[in-house]
Design a protein around this motif. Structure first.
Motif, PDB file in Angstrom:
ATOM      1  N   ARG A 178       7.415  30.385  44.569  1.00 37.45           N
ATOM      2  CA  ARG A 178       7.032  32.103  43.211  1.00 37.45           C
ATOM      3  C   ARG A 178       7.333  32.943  44.030  1.00 37.45           C
ATOM      4  O   ARG A 178       7.393  33.920  43.235  1.00 37.45           O
ATOM      5  N   SER A 179       7.511  33.088  45.412  1.00 33.75           N
ATOM      6  CA  SER A 179       6.792  34.489  46.106  1.00 33.75           C
ATOM      7  C   SER A 179       8.620  34.741  46.465  1.00 33.75           C
ATOM      8  O   SER A 179       8.989  35.751  46.228  1.00 33.75           O
ATOM      9  N   ILE A 180       9.105  33.570  46.349  1.00 34.92           N
ATOM     10  CA  ILE A 180      10.662  33.621  46.658  1.00 34.92           C
ATOM     11  C   ILE A 180      11.646  34.730  45.760  1.00 34.92           C
ATOM     12  O   ILE A 180      11.952  36.053  45.849  1.00 34.92           O
ATOM     13  N   GLU A 181      11.231  34.186  44.347  1.00 42.47           N
ATOM     14  CA  GLU A 181      11.437  34.159  43.545  1.00 42.47           C
ATOM     15  C   GLU A 181      11.230  35.746  42.747  1.00 42.47           C
ATOM     16  O   GLU A 181      11.894  36.349  42.364  1.00 42.47           O
ATOM     17  N   ASN A 182       9.923  36.156  43.405  1.00 46.95           N
ATOM     18  CA  ASN A 182       8.870  37.163  43.344  1.00 46.95           C
ATOM     19  C   ASN A 182       9.952  38.588  44.055  1.00 46.95           C
ATOM     20  O   ASN A 182       9.469  39.747  44.543  1.00 46.95           O
ATOM     21  N   GLY A 183      10.861  38.336  44.577  1.00 50.97           N
ATOM     22  CA  GLY A 183      11.944  38.795  46.043  1.00 50.97           C
ATOM     23  C   GLY A 183      11.556  38.703  47.360  1.00 50.97           C
ATOM     24  O   GLY A 183      11.854  39.924  47.821  1.00 50.97           O
ATOM     25  N   PHE A 184       9.947  37.950  47.989  1.00 56.14           N
ATOM     26  CA  PHE A 184      10.051  38.003  49.154  1.00 56.14           C
ATOM     27  C   PHE A 184      11.512  37.448  49.936  1.00 56.14           C
ATOM     28  O   PHE A 184      11.381  35.939  49.873  1.00 56.14           O
ATOM     29  N   ASN A 185      11.913  37.431  50.720  1.00 50.26           N
ATOM     30  CA  ASN A 185      12.978  36.936  51.278  1.00 50.26           C
ATOM     31  C   ASN A 185      12.980  37.330  52.429  1.00 50.26           C
ATOM     32  O   ASN A 185      14.658  37.341  53.202  1.00 50.26           O
ATOM     33  N   ASP A 186      12.730  37.054  52.910  1.00 45.85           N
ATOM     34  CA  ASP A 186      12.352  37.615  54.797  1.00 45.85           C
ATOM     35  C   ASP A 186      12.447  36.819  55.420  1.00 45.85           C
ATOM     36  O   ASP A 186      11.352  35.906  55.629  1.00 45.85           O
ATOM     37  N   ILE A 187      13.987  35.859  55.512  1.00 46.32           N
ATOM     38  CA  ILE A 187      14.060  34.596  56.595  1.00 46.32           C
ATOM     39  C   ILE A 187      13.660  34.601  57.605  1.00 46.32           C
ATOM     40  O   ILE A 187      12.675  33.336  58.159  1.00 46.32           O
ATOM     41  N   SER A 192      22.838  37.467  52.205  1.00 46.99           N
ATOM     42  CA  SER A 192      24.436  37.750  51.876  1.00 46.99           C
ATOM     43  C   SER A 192      25.352  38.524  50.600  1.00 46.99           C
ATOM     44  O   SER A 192      25.975  39.335  50.954  1.00 46.99           O
ATOM     45  N   LYS A 193      23.937  38.831  49.722  1.00 43.30           N
ATOM     46  CA  LYS A 193      24.320  39.378  48.842  1.00 43.30           C
ATOM     47  C   LYS A 193      23.480  41.207  48.444  1.00 43.30           C
ATOM     48  O   LYS A 193      23.870  41.636  47.638  1.00 43.30           O
ATOM     49  N   THR A 194      22.378  41.051  49.636  1.00 36.46           N
ATOM     50  CA  THR A 194      22.075  42.194  48.934  1.00 36.46           C
ATOM     51  C   THR A 194      21.666  42.855  50.864  1.00 36.46           C
ATOM     52  O   THR A 194      21.837  42.608  51.543  1.00 36.46           O
ATOM     53  N   LEU A 195      22.022  44.577  50.489  1.00 36.29           N
ATOM     54  CA  LEU A 195      22.127  45.015  50.960  1.00 36.29           C
ATOM     55  C   LEU A 195      21.233  45.605  52.069  1.00 36.29           C
ATOM     56  O   LEU A 195      19.951  45.740  50.616  1.00 36.29           O
ATOM     57  N   GLU A 215      13.326  51.083  47.896  1.00 36.34           N
ATOM     58  CA  GLU A 215      12.778  49.396  47.700  1.00 36.34           C
ATOM     59  C   GLU A 215      11.829  49.434  46.846  1.00 36.34           C
ATOM     60  O   GLU A 215      11.195  49.460  46.190  1.00 36.34           O
ATOM     61  N   GLU A 216      12.907  48.218  45.830  1.00 39.46           N
ATOM     62  CA  GLU A 216      11.747  47.295  44.503  1.00 39.46           C
ATOM     63  C   GLU A 216      12.344  46.154  45.198  1.00 39.46           C
ATOM     64  O   GLU A 216      13.470  46.033  44.781  1.00 39.46           O
ATOM     65  N   ASN A 217      10.689  45.433  44.705  1.00 37.49           N
ATOM     66  CA  ASN A 217      11.680  43.643  45.303  1.00 37.49           C
ATOM     67  C   ASN A 217      11.815  43.537  46.687  1.00 37.49           C
ATOM     68  O   ASN A 217      13.065  42.443  46.254  1.00 37.49           O
ATOM     69  N   TYR A 218      12.038  44.223  47.483  1.00 35.69           N
ATOM     70  CA  TYR A 218      12.134  43.703  48.843  1.00 35.69           C
ATOM     71  C   TYR A 218      13.685  44.157  48.694  1.00 35.69           C
ATOM     72  O   TYR A 218      14.821  43.726  49.112  1.00 35.69           O
ATOM     73  N   GLN A 219      14.749  44.674  47.804  1.00 38.11           N
ATOM     74  CA  GLN A 219      15.618  45.221  47.191  1.00 38.11           C
ATOM     75  C   GLN A 219      15.933  47.105  47.686  1.00 38.11           C
ATOM     76  O   GLN A 219      15.209  47.427  46.966  1.00 38.11           O
ATOM     77  N   TRP A 220      17.301  47.291  48.615  1.00 35.04           N
ATOM     78  CA  TRP A 220      17.499  48.703  48.277  1.00 35.04           C
ATOM     79  C   TRP A 220      17.986  48.739  47.456  1.00 35.04           C
ATOM     80  O   TRP A 220      18.986  48.540  46.671  1.00 35.04           O
ATOM     81  N   TYR A 221      17.516  50.475  46.489  1.00 35.22           N
ATOM     82  CA  TYR A 221      18.705  50.362  45.895  1.00 35.22           C
ATOM     83  C   TYR A 221      18.685  52.824  46.069  1.00 35.22           C
ATOM     84  O   TYR A 221      17.595  53.549  46.521  1.00 35.22           O
TER      85      TYR A 221
END
Length: 201
Positions: free
Chosen positions: A20-29, A59-62, A175-181
């Motif tokens: 659930r955490s990963i689906e909500n954007g937490f991807n700090d491996i 790999s798809k996230t900057l 940064e929104e949901n662990y992604q930069w825009y």
């Protein structure tokens, strides 16, 4: 929650909340792999699947700086459409795309005119700020100021003036949901503003 259930050896519940955490954007491996609370999950059959899914997503996230350098590269190529695709939803919803394209074109022509190559991109330390709601962190914001001093006046600007005049590309990332825009990009003309001030004095 995932950590709490993992410590209680309730693996099904731990994996449920981890997913659930990963689906909500937490991807700090790095955090996920090194968190000692989750060590008991490493031997579970689902662990490798989760790690692989995070790696594929990342790999798809900057990263912040990767996004910044990509934007600068695309500006040099005058690829406004590609830059538009890197913008936050709020920015695209509140910005006219035609004006955005013209802005990118103006910046691109300026870089070409002043003979500034992409490889000459300086090491820039951004200004950072944070947005909170009810003490909860919503967004991280980074602002980059990329100074361009006109070629024909560069020597005098650098040697005679305390505050250099020129153009400033202002790039704001969010940064929104662990992604930069990209959340804003503007071209500020300090060259003429400072000339006016000097003439008035």
């Amino acid at each position: 929650m995932a950590c709490s259930y993992a410590l209680l050896n309730q693996q099904d519940e731990a994996f449920y909340y981890l997913k659930r955490s990963i689906e909500n954007g937490f991807n700090d491996i790095n955090t996920i792999e090194k968190d000692s609370d989750l060590y008991q999950l490493h031997s579970h059959i689902d662990w490798e699947n989760i790690i692989e899914s995070i790696k594929e997503h990342n790999s798809k996230t900057l990263t912040e700086y990767q996004l910044f350098t990509k934007i600068i590269s695309l500006i040099h190529l005058n690829k406004s459409k590609s830059i538009w695709e890197l913008c936050s939803t709020h920015y695209t919803d509140t910005t006219d795309q035609n004006n955005f394209n013209k802005n990118i074109e103006s910046i691109s022509k300026l870089l070409e005119k002043e003979k500034i190559k992409n490889t000459e991109l300086p090491k820039i330390h951004p200004k950072r700020s944070f947005r909170y709601t009810d003490k909860v962190l919503n967004n991280k914001i980074s602002e980059y100021d990329y100074l361009i001093i006109p070629n024909h006046f560069r020597h005098y600007v650098q040697n005679l003036l305390v505050k250099p005049m020129g153009y400033v590309i202002k790039i704001q990332l969010i940064e929104e949901n662990y992604q930069w825009y990209l959340s804003k990009i503007t071209l500020q003309n300090n060259y003429f503003n400072l000339l006016i001030k000097l003439m008035m004095n």
